[in-house]
Scaffold this active site. Sequence first.
Site, PDB file in Angstrom:
ATOM      1  N   HIS A 187       0.827  -1.210   0.000  1.00 36.63           N
ATOM      2  CA  HIS A 187       0.000   0.000   0.000  1.00 36.63           C
ATOM      3  C   HIS A 187       0.858   1.256   0.000  1.00 36.63           C
ATOM      4  O   HIS A 187       0.508   2.263  -0.615  1.00 36.63           O
ATOM      5  CB  HIS A 187      -0.917   0.012   1.236  1.00 36.63           C
ATOM      6  CG  HIS A 187      -2.248  -0.596   0.999  1.00 36.63           C
ATOM      7  ND1 HIS A 187      -3.077  -0.191  -0.026  1.00 36.63           N
ATOM      8  CD2 HIS A 187      -2.911  -1.574   1.645  1.00 36.63           C
ATOM      9  CE1 HIS A 187      -4.194  -0.897   0.014  1.00 36.63           C
ATOM     10  NE2 HIS A 187      -4.113  -1.745   1.015  1.00 36.63           N
ATOM     11  N   CYS A 479      -1.062  -7.622 -15.859  1.00 42.99           N
ATOM     12  CA  CYS A 479      -1.943  -7.024 -14.849  1.00 42.99           C
ATOM     13  C   CYS A 479      -1.251  -6.881 -13.497  1.00 42.99           C
ATOM     14  O   CYS A 479      -1.903  -6.586 -12.498  1.00 42.99           O
ATOM     15  CB  CYS A 479      -3.230  -7.832 -14.700  1.00 42.99           C
ATOM     16  SG  CYS A 479      -2.990  -9.556 -14.217  1.00 42.99           S
TER      17      CYS A 479
END
Length: 550
Positions: A187, A479
Amino acid sequence: MAGMQLTGVGVSPGRASGPVVRVAEPLGEPLATPAPADPEAEAGRIAPAAAAVADRLNAKAATVEGDARAVLETTAAMAADPALAAQAAKLVRDRSLPAPRAVFEAANVFAASLEAAGGYLAERAQDVRDVRDRIIAELLDIDPPGVPELAGPSVLVARDLAPADTAGLDPAMVLALVTEEGGPTSHTAILARSLGIPAVVAVRGVLALEGVAGLVVDGATGVVLAPDGPVAVLAAAVEAEPEWDGTGRTADGQRVKIIANVGSSEDSTTSVAAGAEGVGLFRTEFCYLAATTEPSVEAQRAAYAKVLTPFHGKPVVVRTLDAGADKPLPFLTPEDEPNPALGVRGLRIGREQPGVLDRQLEAIAGAAEDSGAEVSVMAPMVATAEEAAWFAERVRAAGLPRAGVMIEIPAAALSAKEILAEVDFVSLGTNDLAQYVFAADRMLGALAGLNDPWQPALLRLIALVGEAGAELGKPVGVCGEAAADPALGCVLVGLGVSSLSMNAAALARVGSTLGGVTTDSCRQAARAALAAGDPARARQVARAALGLGA
């Protein structure tokens, strides 16, 4: 330069410098004694404390937008999850534990399960620990750990940063982020990029620095300098949002789809607003995580349709459940495994329990009909052409028109031609592929350098897949987080990749950069990177070939 130089993994570009502010370490382990005088009353404290934490995070979320808001709302939802509070309350009643200790133990069980699962879910373990510490702080009536109030622009140094802390950062006050742990897909990395804050993770030894007045941080190269003397306050140059017309193409007109990774309806809305041409990875795990039994076809269909609807008329690739036998999902009847990352996960659980897969495919087909999105389906953790063929047969039996697979196991990359003969497309999951290529857990900060997506060995495997796609005339996508790096995205195109899927914040930067270079430049950059001896050199020579500077 006099002083000390440390090196980590640059995850958000830009050069900045300034005084250091250390982020407080997580709370220590709460004591298991003394036993509460009234266990029932002690157990009753937990749910209100969790609710207070959730309310505080939701209030903070209301003050920000985009990725930051989504992360804060997700963390708030974890705090409000009744399963954690209920399990902790049970520990108080059954073992006479103080409420803080009970929350600590209950949360650690959840976090350990997620870590054992590997991949995207493993990255959520830090979220659980963040929620754990916030609830414990609420119970103890103390300030939660995290980023302190900043008196002026500063470089933040931490062991790692909790998602809610990263999401709430003020770019005007935070010059750069440096963490001792973390990796390219954390994150900290994703949100630092979206906020435009230079960041370097996995900097071994940065917490041991004593008496350092300030740091000079280069988020592109991963170099962190600790000069002997004072350090000037210097913020990274603010880059204007690049102009991009929403169509992915090179300067000479080769089409490359610039699409999004999503895992919720909020992600979809944000991605459409950012110009995504479609979705290259729709993670379906959200539908299962809070479930104690397998979600019904009807429930799954409604949940998926909500995510798909913003992409009416656009292509969306849905990934089937990326679960493992170790995952805390009761309907998968998990068994103990010595190494869950190499165990029964992804498509392997679908083969063990084909009914679970077939019901999910039925729900996806229904959601495609309800939403009007052009849906394709792909399976995770495919290793052989036989597995790909088995999956494709079930997809087509469910009435879905296109079947593909993830390439995230080295064996699949080496057998790309045979696999592509069985399916309509493949998509490279560079995060897991790097982890398996280098036998390096992507969650360990000490090994983050091995998981650098610029590693030449990883790029050479991607080149094999690109060649197979070109030979068979079938699409090859990426991806993983590698696609969100504008320069690396151009290299991937040079390796034969036809679509790049990423977080919404990166779409315009990648689309704009790609539009400024030719296909031939992409191929030259790819050749240079493949021949490099290490990731830093690969990045350097590729950027030079693309005319992007150092």
